[in-house]
Design a protein around this motif. Structure first.
Motif, PDB file in Angstrom:
ATOM      1  N   VAL A 165      15.333  59.108   7.265  1.00 49.72           N
ATOM      2  CA  VAL A 165      15.346  57.619   7.538  1.00 49.72           C
ATOM      3  C   VAL A 165      15.418  57.310   8.545  1.00 49.72           C
ATOM      4  CG1 VAL A 165      16.888  55.987   7.115  1.00 49.72           C
ATOM      5  CG2 VAL A 165      17.093  57.133   5.767  1.00 49.72           C
ATOM      6  N   PRO A 166      14.101  56.233   9.271  1.00 54.88           N
ATOM      7  CA  PRO A 166      13.995  56.038  10.340  1.00 54.88           C
ATOM      8  C   PRO A 166      14.858  55.094  11.329  1.00 54.88           C
ATOM      9  CG  PRO A 166      12.151  55.284   9.050  1.00 54.88           C
ATOM     10  CD  PRO A 166      13.052  55.433   8.441  1.00 54.88           C
ATOM     11  N   VAL A 167      15.616  54.424  10.845  1.00 53.07           N
ATOM     12  CA  VAL A 167      17.165  53.921  11.562  1.00 53.07           C
ATOM     13  C   VAL A 167      18.019  53.789  10.609  1.00 53.07           C
ATOM     14  CG1 VAL A 167      18.063  51.894  12.583  1.00 53.07           C
ATOM     15  CG2 VAL A 167      15.148  52.665  13.043  1.00 53.07           C
ATOM     16  N   GLN A 168      19.427  54.351  11.089  1.00 48.86           N
ATOM     17  CA  GLN A 168      20.424  53.740  10.502  1.00 48.86           C
ATOM     18  C   GLN A 168      21.479  54.146  11.381  1.00 48.86           C
ATOM     19  OE1 GLN A 168      19.960  58.047   8.481  1.00 48.86           O
ATOM     20  NE2 GLN A 168      21.709  56.993   6.612  1.00 48.86           N
ATOM     21  N   VAL A 169      22.212  52.857  11.425  1.00 47.31           N
ATOM     22  CA  VAL A 169      22.863  51.943  12.354  1.00 47.31           C
ATOM     23  C   VAL A 169      23.713  51.995  10.806  1.00 47.31           C
ATOM     24  CG1 VAL A 169      24.140  49.783  14.041  1.00 47.31           C
ATOM     25  CG2 VAL A 169      20.826  50.761  13.280  1.00 47.31           C
ATOM     26  N   LYS A 170      25.487  53.093  11.296  1.00 45.10           N
ATOM     27  CA  LYS A 170      26.798  52.622  10.753  1.00 45.10           C
ATOM     28  C   LYS A 170      27.758  52.642  11.519  1.00 45.10           C
ATOM     29  CE  LYS A 170      25.373  56.501   8.160  1.00 45.10           C
ATOM     30  NZ  LYS A 170      25.504  58.009   8.072  1.00 45.10           N
ATOM     31  N   GLY A 171      28.637  50.904  11.077  1.00 43.00           N
ATOM     32  CA  GLY A 171      30.035  50.422  11.410  1.00 43.00           C
ATOM     33  C   GLY A 171      30.018  51.178  13.252  1.00 43.00           C
ATOM     34  N   VAL A 172      28.745  49.921  13.861  1.00 42.51           N
ATOM     35  CA  VAL A 172      28.289  49.957  15.602  1.00 42.51           C
ATOM     36  C   VAL A 172      29.215  49.026  16.286  1.00 42.51           C
ATOM     37  CG1 VAL A 172      27.164  49.773  17.211  1.00 42.51           C
ATOM     38  CG2 VAL A 172      26.381  51.738  15.787  1.00 42.51           C
ATOM     39  N   THR A 173      30.433  48.810  16.635  1.00 38.08           N
ATOM     40  CA  THR A 173      31.042  48.458  17.996  1.00 38.08           C
ATOM     41  C   THR A 173      29.858  48.315  19.036  1.00 38.08           C
ATOM     42  OG1 THR A 173      32.878  48.060  16.333  1.00 38.08           O
ATOM     43  CG2 THR A 173      32.870  47.241  18.595  1.00 38.08           C
ATOM     44  N   LYS A 174      30.146  47.184  19.804  1.00 37.15           N
ATOM     45  CA  LYS A 174      29.268  47.577  20.995  1.00 37.15           C
ATOM     46  C   LYS A 174      30.264  46.309  22.410  1.00 37.15           C
ATOM     47  CE  LYS A 174      27.675  48.532  25.218  1.00 37.15           C
ATOM     48  NZ  LYS A 174      28.518  49.607  25.611  1.00 37.15           N
ATOM     49  N   ARG A 175      30.868  46.604  22.809  1.00 35.53           N
ATOM     50  CA  ARG A 175      32.126  45.775  23.697  1.00 35.53           C
ATOM     51  C   ARG A 175      31.513  45.459  25.296  1.00 35.53           C
ATOM     52  NH1 ARG A 175      35.779  49.441  22.078  1.00 35.53           N
ATOM     53  NH2 ARG A 175      36.671  48.141  19.658  1.00 35.53           N
ATOM     54  N   PHE A 176      31.086  44.336  25.690  1.00 32.68           N
ATOM     55  CA  PHE A 176      30.774  44.514  27.359  1.00 32.68           C
ATOM     56  C   PHE A 176      32.224  43.904  28.319  1.00 32.68           C
ATOM     57  CE2 PHE A 176      26.733  44.490  25.248  1.00 32.68           C
ATOM     58  CZ  PHE A 176      26.387  45.130  26.654  1.00 32.68           C
ATOM     59  N   ARG A 177      32.042  44.223  29.019  1.00 32.16           N
ATOM     60  CA  ARG A 177      33.023  43.850  29.820  1.00 32.16           C
ATOM     61  C   ARG A 177      32.275  42.530  30.777  1.00 32.16           C
ATOM     62  NH1 ARG A 177      38.075  45.927  30.041  1.00 32.16           N
ATOM     63  NH2 ARG A 177      38.569  43.374  30.680  1.00 32.16           N
ATOM     64  N   GLN A 178      33.434  41.515  30.380  1.00 35.18           N
ATOM     65  CA  GLN A 178      32.739  40.427  31.622  1.00 35.18           C
ATOM     66  C   GLN A 178      33.833  40.072  32.450  1.00 35.18           C
ATOM     67  OE1 GLN A 178      30.778  37.157  29.258  1.00 35.18           O
ATOM     68  NE2 GLN A 178      29.061  38.348  28.800  1.00 35.18           N
ATOM     69  N   GLY A 179      34.294  39.552  33.008  1.00 31.92           N
ATOM     70  CA  GLY A 179      35.266  39.669  34.394  1.00 31.92           C
ATOM     71  C   GLY A 179      36.412  40.695  33.739  1.00 31.92           C
TER      72      GLY A 179
END
Ligand SMILES: Nc1ncnc2c1ncn2[C@@H]1O[C@H](COP(=O)(O)OP(=O)(O)OP(=O)(O)O)[C@@H](O)[C@H]1O
Ligand SMILES: [Mg+2]
Length: 260
Positions: A8-22
């Motif tokens: 399978v070319p792309v499998q994204v599973k349960g991805v969380t991404k946080r960024f700090r902003q201040g």
């Protein structure tokens, strides 16, 4: 892990991404899962700030997720060492991002050939593909120009050619038609559609424009870091019908979202 999962070319599973902003933390992706099959062409839409670019960056291995897993061609990017990740990206993924990142001192054609030179391929091997891309992207008479002598749209097309010169199985493009006039934009969409139909390449493209999204096979709409809905473009007669549906699901006119 099964063999089928590896292809399978792309499998994204349960991805969380946080960024700090201040002092605050923004969740750009929230437990997002998505699978893209070989030869699929997915347009990612959604309001500004909904997480579209972050999703592409995570799939390209440029941004590590805080949680979850990303597999490209069965390989887990989340635990790949940096050096291997760079090599993997160079060989298997074609990236077109919002900033073109062209090298000012190089001509258009040398910018396009750059990913290949790093791999040590000879000029004669790559000349036919270079000629085809220059012709298809309407750059043939600009090949010897440096970026500062090219228009924004031409620079964008050079960036697209650079992404395609390695014949990548997976193409990730973030608003690749953003600075193109509508004719060039439609030509680029046709080229991408052909790459997916004739050569089974897998494409994920972020766009705000229904006239671009309509070239994809399916549309995934993001909202606040989650998938709001997805639908097949074949269910719509044309870009107008698609725009009307998109407007219904997001609640604002396509391309007219207010910045948060
Ligand atoms: N490097 C970063 N540092 C801090 N916050 C970020 C960073 N990158 C993205 N964000 C935040 O994450 C959220 C999602 O951003 P993202 O760039 O993925 O949105 P987008 O859907 O691509 O928007 P646009 O249509 O404007 O390009 C936004 O709230 C954004 O401010
Ligand atoms: Mg973006």
């Amino acid at each position: 892990m099964t063999l089928a999962a590896e292809t399978v070319p792309v499998q994204v599973k349960g991805v969380t991404k946080r960024f700090r902003q201040g002092d605050a933390s923004v969740e750009a992706l929230k437990n997002l899962s998505l699978t893209v099959g070989r030869g699929d062409f997915v347009a990612v839409m959604g309001a500004s700030g909904s997480g579209k670019s972050t999703l592409l960056h995570v799939i390209a291995g440029l941004t590590p997720p805080d949680q979850g897993e990303v597999r490209v061609d069965g390989e887990n990017l989340t635990d790949m060492p940096d050096r291997r990740l760079t090599l993997f990206r160079r060989q298997r993924v074609g990236l077109v991002f919002q900033a073109f990142n062209l090298i000012p001192a190089l001509t258009a054609e040398d910018n396009i050939l750059l990913p290949l030179l790093a791999g040590g391929e000879s000029r004669s091997q790559t000349e036919p593909l270079l000629d085809t891309l220059l012709r298809r992207l309407n750059l043939a008479d600009r090949r010897k120009h440096k970026p500062d002598a090219l228009s924004g749209g031409e620079q964008q097309r050079v960036a697209v050619a650079r992404a395609l010169i390695t014949n990548p199985a997976l193409i990730l493009a973030d608003e690749p038609t953003g600075s193109l006039d509508s004719v060039s934009g439609q030509k680029l969409c046709r080229l991408l559609r052909e790459l997916c139909e004739e050569q089974k390449r897998t494409i994920m493209l972020v766009t705000h424009e229904p006239a671009v999204a309509v070239w994809a096979k399916r549309i995934v709409v993001l909202k606040d870091g989650r998938i709001l809905t997805e639908f097949a473009t074949a269910d719509f007669r044309d870009a107008h019908a698609l725009a009307a549906h998109y407007q219904d699901v997001v609640g604002v006119p396509a391309g007219a979202e207010a910045r948060p």
